[in-house]
Motif scaffolding. Structure first.
Motif, short mmCIF file in Angstrom:
data_model
loop_
_atom_site.label_atom_id
_atom_site.label_comp_id
_atom_site.label_asym_id
_atom_site.label_seq_id
_atom_site.Cartn_x
_atom_site.Cartn_y
_atom_site.Cartn_z
N LEU A 54 18.82 6.44 -58.21
CA LEU A 54 16.84 7.15 -57.72
C LEU A 54 16.87 8.32 -58.39
O LEU A 54 17.99 9.56 -58.85
N PRO A 55 15.89 8.78 -58.34
CA PRO A 55 14.47 7.73 -57.76
C PRO A 55 14.30 7.30 -58.56
O PRO A 55 14.27 6.61 -59.45
N ASP A 122 19.61 13.30 -47.16
CA ASP A 122 18.79 13.37 -48.26
C ASP A 122 18.61 13.04 -49.42
O ASP A 122 19.61 12.00 -49.78
N ALA A 123 17.47 12.07 -49.57
CA ALA A 123 17.17 11.27 -51.32
C ALA A 123 16.50 10.96 -51.74
O ALA A 123 15.57 10.73 -50.99
N TRP A 124 15.88 11.15 -53.10
CA TRP A 124 14.73 10.68 -53.51
C TRP A 124 14.22 10.16 -54.02
O TRP A 124 14.92 9.19 -54.79
N VAL A 125 13.56 9.38 -53.41
CA VAL A 125 13.92 7.64 -53.49
C VAL A 125 12.77 6.90 -54.41
O VAL A 125 12.46 5.92 -55.52
N ASN A 130 10.08 11.82 -50.25
CA ASN A 130 12.69 12.68 -50.16
C ASN A 130 12.50 11.63 -48.88
O ASN A 130 11.29 12.39 -47.78
N LEU A 131 13.28 11.28 -48.56
CA LEU A 131 13.35 10.45 -46.82
C LEU A 131 14.50 11.21 -46.42
O LEU A 131 16.11 11.24 -47.08
N SER A 167 10.03 12.96 -43.53
CA SER A 167 9.95 12.48 -45.05
C SER A 167 9.42 13.47 -45.70
O SER A 167 9.04 14.84 -44.84
#
Length: 349
Positions: A54-55, A122-125, A130-131, A167
């Protein structure tokens, strides 16, 4: 109460200090040399395959010579806030009886002082999206003051466990950035029967200032935040618990106030309201006489209407490197004040 007032005064001083820090740092850092990526550094980035899953489209962004933050993160946040809430359309019911309006009772705005510890993953999709998911535990000091037809102060210390998701949409150009945040949460509060639903929406604009070392910078931001919560609230306390909140002197004063003022307002009540008042007075007398009043539940329902839902947010974030970020932010608005500090650890897979 005095302790909480001192805490709030300190919080206001902290907000003032943060404002001063922002206005002092901004001109100083604006005049310093900002280390942007050179052509050689951009070419070097293009030549190195993007190492993380990711992302999505991370490689395409890398091919343009843009360095991305690490995609995954854990953040721990501490928040102290003061909010004011109006109680509207209050209703009560004794035992299994129907709810009865007690609109003849005057409440002052309720003051809540809340301490929150928030955990976020969190994660940068995508490079721009970011979700995240959140869990928080909080403890509040709530002060409810009744001014008519009796004078009564009630202090509660409810706790809450909160779960939610959100988000962030982000955009950056050179040293400037914008971030729009939206999240939803459900708080299971000890004082209420049903979860309190919340929605927070915010927009922040800022500038990043590099400090001379690679990936080390300070980000200053200003923004606006809007917070909405479920207005309809209900809960239950036993009569024994309610009277137990007051000491013997307060109970005697309460009985005297009812006796002294009833002739001024009692006759104007509806029949269901008179029945509820009579039942409460009889239970209070039994309690004062040392009789067992049992576990008769007093159910309550009301609308919580925040005095204000908007606040101005001012923040400073120090990025020590690509892994460790530290943030301090303050918010102030009508009927609300907040100060927040957080530690964010970032990594990639």
């Amino acid at each position: 109460m005095k302790t909480l007032i001192k805490v709030t005064q300190k919080m206001r001083k902290s907000i003032g200090a943060l404002l001063l820090l922002l206005f002092v740092l901004t001109p100083l850092l604006s005049n310093s040399q900002v280390n942007r990526l050179s052509k050689e550094e951009r070419d070097s980035l293009r030549a190195i395959p993007y190492p993380h899953t990711l992302p999505i489209f991370g490689q395409r962004v890398r091919n343009k010579g843009i360095d991305l933050p690490l995609p995954l993160g854990f953040m721990v946040t501490y928040i102290h806030q003061r909010t004011e809430v109006n109680l509207e359309d209050p209703r009560i019911a004794l035992g299994g009886s129907d709810f009865v309006s007690i609109d003849f009772v005057d409440f002052e705005p309720v003051e809540n002082y809340t301490n929150v510890v928030n955990f976020r993953a969190d994660a940068w999709v995508f490079p721009f999206l970011n979700l995240y998911g959140i869990y928080a535990h909080s403890k509040s000091d709530s002060f409810v003051r009744i001014t008519f037809p009796i004078e009564l102060d009630i202090h509660r210390t409810p706790t809450a466990n909160t779960y939610g998701f959100g988000s962030v949409l982000a955009y950056g150009m050179e040293d400037y950035f914008a971030a729009f945040n939206l999240n939803y949460s459900w708080s299971h509060t000890s004082a209420l029967d049903r979860p309190v639903q919340g929605r927070v929406m915010s927009l922040r604009l800022g500038r990043s200032f590099e400090l001379g070392r690679k990936n080390q910078s300070i980000n200053a931001s200003i923004g606006f935040q809007n917070q909405k919560i479920t207005r309809d609230s209900s809960g239950e306390l036993t009569v024994d618990e309610i009277f137990g909140l007051l000491d013997q002197d307060n109970l005697n004063d309460l009985k005297d106030q009812i006796a002294d003022t009833a002739q001024n307002w009692y006759d104007d009540l509806s029949l269901p309201q008179k029945v509820v008042v009579d039942q409460l007075v009889d239970l209070l007398q039994d309690y004062l006489d040392g009789k067992d009043v049992g576990q008769t539940p007093l159910r309550y329902n009301f609308d919580k209407v925040p005095v204000g839902e908007w606040s101005v947010q001012l923040g400073v974030q120090y990025n020590h490197n690509k892994h460790w970020w530290f943030r301090l932010e303050a918010g102030i608005g009508r009927g609300r004040e907040q100060i927040m500090t957080s530690v964010n650890y970032r990594f990639g897979l």
